[in-house]
Design a protein around this motif. Structure first.
Motif, PDB file in Angstrom:
ATOM      1  N   ARG A   1      57.073 -69.533   6.285  1.00  0.00           N
ATOM      2  CA  ARG A   1      56.732 -68.553   7.305  1.00  0.00           C
ATOM      3  C   ARG A   1      57.508 -68.802   8.588  1.00  0.00           C
ATOM      4  NH1 ARG A   1      50.690 -68.324   9.432  1.00  0.00           N
ATOM      5  NH2 ARG A   1      51.506 -69.413  11.239  1.00  0.00           N
TER       6      ARG A   1
ATOM      7  N   HIS B   1      59.390 -65.801   7.776  1.00  0.00           N
ATOM      8  CA  HIS B   1      58.897 -64.970   6.671  1.00  0.00           C
ATOM      9  C   HIS B   1      59.940 -64.748   5.576  1.00  0.00           C
ATOM     10  CE1 HIS B   1      55.089 -64.124   8.592  1.00  0.00           C
ATOM     11  NE2 HIS B   1      55.725 -63.817   9.703  1.00  0.00           N
TER      12      HIS B   1
ATOM     13  N   ALA C   1      59.017 -65.802   2.741  1.00  0.00           N
ATOM     14  CA  ALA C   1      58.023 -65.563   1.693  1.00  0.00           C
ATOM     15  C   ALA C   1      56.934 -64.660   2.244  1.00  0.00           C
ATOM     16  CB  ALA C   1      57.416 -66.877   1.216  1.00  0.00           C
TER      17      ALA C   1
ATOM     18  N   PHE D   1      53.000 -63.086   1.203  1.00  0.00           N
ATOM     19  CA  PHE D   1      51.852 -63.390   0.349  1.00  0.00           C
ATOM     20  C   PHE D   1      50.982 -62.148   0.219  1.00  0.00           C
ATOM     21  CE2 PHE D   1      53.476 -67.247   2.115  1.00  0.00           C
ATOM     22  CZ  PHE D   1      53.377 -68.183   1.100  1.00  0.00           C
ATOM     23  N   ASP D   2      50.747 -61.756  -1.035  1.00  0.00           N
ATOM     24  CA  ASP D   2      49.948 -60.557  -1.282  1.00  0.00           C
ATOM     25  C   ASP D   2      48.594 -60.675  -0.591  1.00  0.00           C
ATOM     26  OD1 ASP D   2      47.882 -58.911  -2.895  1.00  0.00           O
ATOM     27  OD2 ASP D   2      49.818 -58.141  -3.601  1.00  0.00           O
ATOM     28  N   TYR D   3      48.241 -59.645   0.158  1.00  0.00           N
ATOM     29  CA  TYR D   3      47.047 -59.673   0.998  1.00  0.00           C
ATOM     30  C   TYR D   3      45.767 -59.821   0.174  1.00  0.00           C
ATOM     31  CZ  TYR D   3      43.953 -58.375   4.894  1.00  0.00           C
ATOM     32  OH  TYR D   3      42.994 -58.370   5.870  1.00  0.00           O
TER      33      TYR D   3
ATOM     34  N   GLY E   1      47.031 -63.366  -2.755  1.00  0.00           N
ATOM     35  CA  GLY E   1      47.629 -64.582  -2.229  1.00  0.00           C
ATOM     36  C   GLY E   1      48.899 -65.006  -2.933  1.00  0.00           C
ATOM     37  N   GLN E   2      49.353 -64.257  -3.934  1.00  0.00           N
ATOM     38  CA  GLN E   2      50.556 -64.620  -4.672  1.00  0.00           C
ATOM     39  C   GLN E   2      51.810 -64.421  -3.807  1.00  0.00           C
ATOM     40  OE1 GLN E   2      50.815 -66.046  -7.812  1.00  0.00           O
ATOM     41  NE2 GLN E   2      48.620 -66.305  -7.385  1.00  0.00           N
ATOM     42  N   PRO E   3      52.713 -65.421  -3.790  1.00  0.00           N
ATOM     43  CA  PRO E   3      53.905 -65.298  -2.951  1.00  0.00           C
ATOM     44  C   PRO E   3      55.030 -64.512  -3.623  1.00  0.00           C
ATOM     45  CG  PRO E   3      53.879 -67.439  -3.995  1.00  0.00           C
ATOM     46  CD  PRO E   3      52.614 -66.748  -4.418  1.00  0.00           C
TER      47      PRO E   3
END
Length: 664
Positions: A622, A629, A631, A633-635, A638-640
């Motif tokens: 991050r 950023h 990476a 992360f799915d809100y 949490g998967q990157p």
């Protein structure tokens, strides 16, 4: 056999002992028992109220049986405290819990209990529990200290029990292997004695007292080659480095003698295969070497290590990881941990004393830093310069810092050659099987002072009187082979004489060559001047060859779209939607970029050129304070997702990892 079927009769005490262990730590009992107790089976073995001892079926007292089980467990976990580890004869620390009296037993009690009460390979053909206890003592309280109680993984614990108790590592060496080991110890010892007499008082940090390091490294390299591991990366401080360079890495005696004599060992500032500049001005016991070995189909790298001591440790792991990582294809990269075996050789004072060691061990299982297991060797001199263990650490063993990282430890007496080789074979096989760190604590001594100009008896007079009278490991091994008829005394002396004469011949040749080239100190002046000129030309050449780094705007616009593209259905954090939209729009419109956005485009263009990138550090993904950023992360899940790994234009891997907090 199911656990439920094993609680009656002779095994009732055993089951009760397991239940008590389960209540204290469920992970300490086998899986089938753990499941049985979790389903309420403990009620079948837990006593309803205190009662007087009562023989179970078959006349076995369950409390005596439970005590025998507890004694066997104690020997497996703490037997190393009775192992004979110090070549100088210091008694082992011991543990009252290793006595039968501590458990309320007698020899007659153990003789009356059946061997079937005690699990493990040593119980398979025994008649009584006493037989099994005797065998356990012979294995765990003798030549090698198996320090494994801190290992939590069930499969690993079971592997160690089988490895230690099956005896499969304990077959004696064949006669020719025993002779070869004597030859190896001879060249190791004679090399040190030759330097000691030739360069009186010259600092070299002799290996004497832990000479078995070289045959142990031979064994590790041979096992690695047999397993198809093409490269070994080694790191060590000063102690024993010259011997390792000469006899493991294959550095010619001629080069080492030239360096000790102050002569230039080769073309000045010429790049060598090992990456060293020929004459650097550094001391020879700091230098490294790399190359293909003559004895094995394997490449070995010994990293350069100017002071200080253990700071080479993470460097070597970085070398190993770089060799293991496949970076030629776009994406996150792939790692093959069997492309390189890392070996770290530590000092007994620096291992617990320097924080970089703990920081290095903390890397061992982190996804961005793990190397599939490092073999650690402690050269245990039982002294840190002039400081004794009781003044230098707050633990029983020098290796105890490894326990917090669940690293198995094998303590071994440096004067027991066969035990030393057993220990490294076990260590290699454990690494090969579980791809985790393992440590061998080679307990020896230091024949001279901290360096060869130091007088150790000023501070350790008693210890050094013992050392002065103590035979070398080569002498001990030679005596045993002569007694067994494997070699004759004449053969032993012939090996020693041949090793000495080989070194003497090299020295005479070096002296003759130095005398013919002139120079007050033997160093060729013309070569040194050529070296200075070569360096100046190299600097000027680099300045002339500065690469062009600009990228066409149209290409940058395409790369910007790719570097910020997220997969369909990805739920971006609501607060990042505006930032991402801005980064897309500003490049489309030709606006000004912030530094982090410029960095992103630089990464994208480098990957498109086919150059891999590895980006590591604290909060790297991050960026501290939210600027990078790389990476997202799915809100919801949490998967990157790392868009730089998914770019169609990328021709090489992009690897980015957050690092641990580190002092060093």
């Amino acid at each position: 056999m199911a656990a439920k079927a094993r609680i009656a009769g002779l095994n009732e005490g055993y089951a009760r002992e397991l239940y008590e262990a389960y209540r204290a730590d469920p992970g300490s009992v086998p899986e089938d028992w753990r499941q049985f107790f979790a389903e309420g089976g403990g009620e079948l073995v837990a006593p309803e109220a205190p009662a007087a001892p009562r023989p179970a079926a078959g006349g076995v007292d369950p409390r005596k049986a439970a005590a025998a089980v507890a004694l066997a467990l104690r020997i497996r976990q703490r037997g190393h405290l009775l192992a004979r580890l110090d070549p100088l004869g210091t008694p082992p620390p011991g543990d009252p819990g290793l006595t039968i009296e501590y458990h309320g037993l007698s020899e007659d009690d153990l003789a009356a209990l059946p061997a079937g009460l005690l699990d493990g390979p040593l119980a398979r053909d025994a008649r009584t529990a006493g037989d099994v206890i005797g065998r356990l003592r012979a294995v765990y309280c003798d030549r090698i200290g198996y320090d494994l109680a801190h290992v939590q993984d069930h499969d690993e614990r079971e592997w160690w029990i089988e490895a230690v108790e099956s005896g499969r590592y304990l077959a004696p060496l064949a006669a020719e292997s025993r002779r070869e080991l004597l030859r190896r110890l001879t060249v190791v010892e004679v090399f040190e004695q030759f330097l000691h007499r030739t360069f009186v008082g010259r600092t070299r940090f002799s290996i004497e007292g832990v000479d078995m390091l070289v045959p142990m490294l031979d064994t590790l390299l041979g096992l690695a080659a047999k397993a198809g591991i093409p490269t070994v990366a080694l790191g060590m401080a000063h102690r024993g480095r010259l011997n390792v360079l000469a006899h493991v890495l294959g550095k010619p005696y001629e080069d080492i003698l030239k360096e000790l004599m102050g002569l230039d060992p080769g073309e000045p500032f010429a790049q060598t295969e090992g990456g060293n500049l020929g004459y650097t001005g550094d001391v020879t016991y700091h230098l490294g070497r790399a190359g293909q070995l003559a004895a094995y189909p394997i490449r070995a790298i010994l990293a350069n290590n100017p002071s200080h001591l253990e700071f080479v440790d993470p460097v070597v792991l970085g070398v190993a990881r770089a060799i293991q990582d496949e970076r030629a294809e776009a994406g996150p990269g792939r790692q093959d941990v069997d492309r390189c075996l890392p070996i770290l050789i530590h000092g007994d004072a620096s291992f617990p004393g320097e924080g970089i060691v703990a920081e290095t061990m903390n890397l061992s299982r982190l996804v961005g830093y793990r190397v599939g297991g490092t073999v650690h060797l402690i050269l245990n001199n039982q002294l840190g310069y002039t400081t004794t263990p009781r003044e230098g650490r707050s633990t029983t063993y020098a290796s105890d810092a490894a326990g917090g990282f669940e690293i198995p430890v094998l303590h071994v007496n440096a004067d027991d050659p066969e035990a030393c080789l057993v220990a490294v074979r076990m260590a290699f096989d454990y690494r090969r099987r579980f791809h985790k760190d393992v440590l061998v604590d080679l307990v020896g001594y230091r024949r001279w002072g901290h360096n060869e100009g130091d007088e150790p008896s000023f501070t350790q007079p008693v210890m050094y009187r013992v050392i002065a009278e103590h035979p070398t490991v080569r002498t001990i091994w030679a005596r045993s082979l002569v007694a067994e008829g494997v070699v004759s005394e004449d053969e032993v002396e012939a090996m020693r004489r041949a090793a000495w004469e080989a070194l003497q011949a090299v020295r005479e040749r070096v002296q003759a060559e130095a005398g013919s080239e002139g120079g007050a100190d033997g160093r060729p002046r013309a070569k040194a001047e050529d070296g200075r000129a070569a360096r100046a030309e190299a600097t000027a050449s680099r300045a002339r060859e500065a690469p062009a780094t600009s990228v066409p705007l149209a290409r940058l616009r395409r790369l910007n779209e790719e570097a910020l593209a997220l997969p369909a259905g990805f739920a971006l954090h609501p607060k990042l939607e505006r930032q991402l939209a801005h980064r897309l729009e500003v490049v489309r419109q030709g606006g000004a970029l912030d530094w982090a956005h410029a960095e992103l485009l630089a990464f994208a263009s480098i990957l498109a050129d086919g150059t891999p990138i590895r980006l590591t550090g604290q909060d790297t993904l991050r960026g501290t304070f939210n600027q990078r950023h790389v990476a997202f992360f799915d809100y919801h899940t949490g998967q990157p997702v790392l868009p730089l790994q998914r770019m169609p234009s990328a021709k090489a891997a992009f690897m980015a990892y957050n690092s641990p907090l580190a002092e060093a």
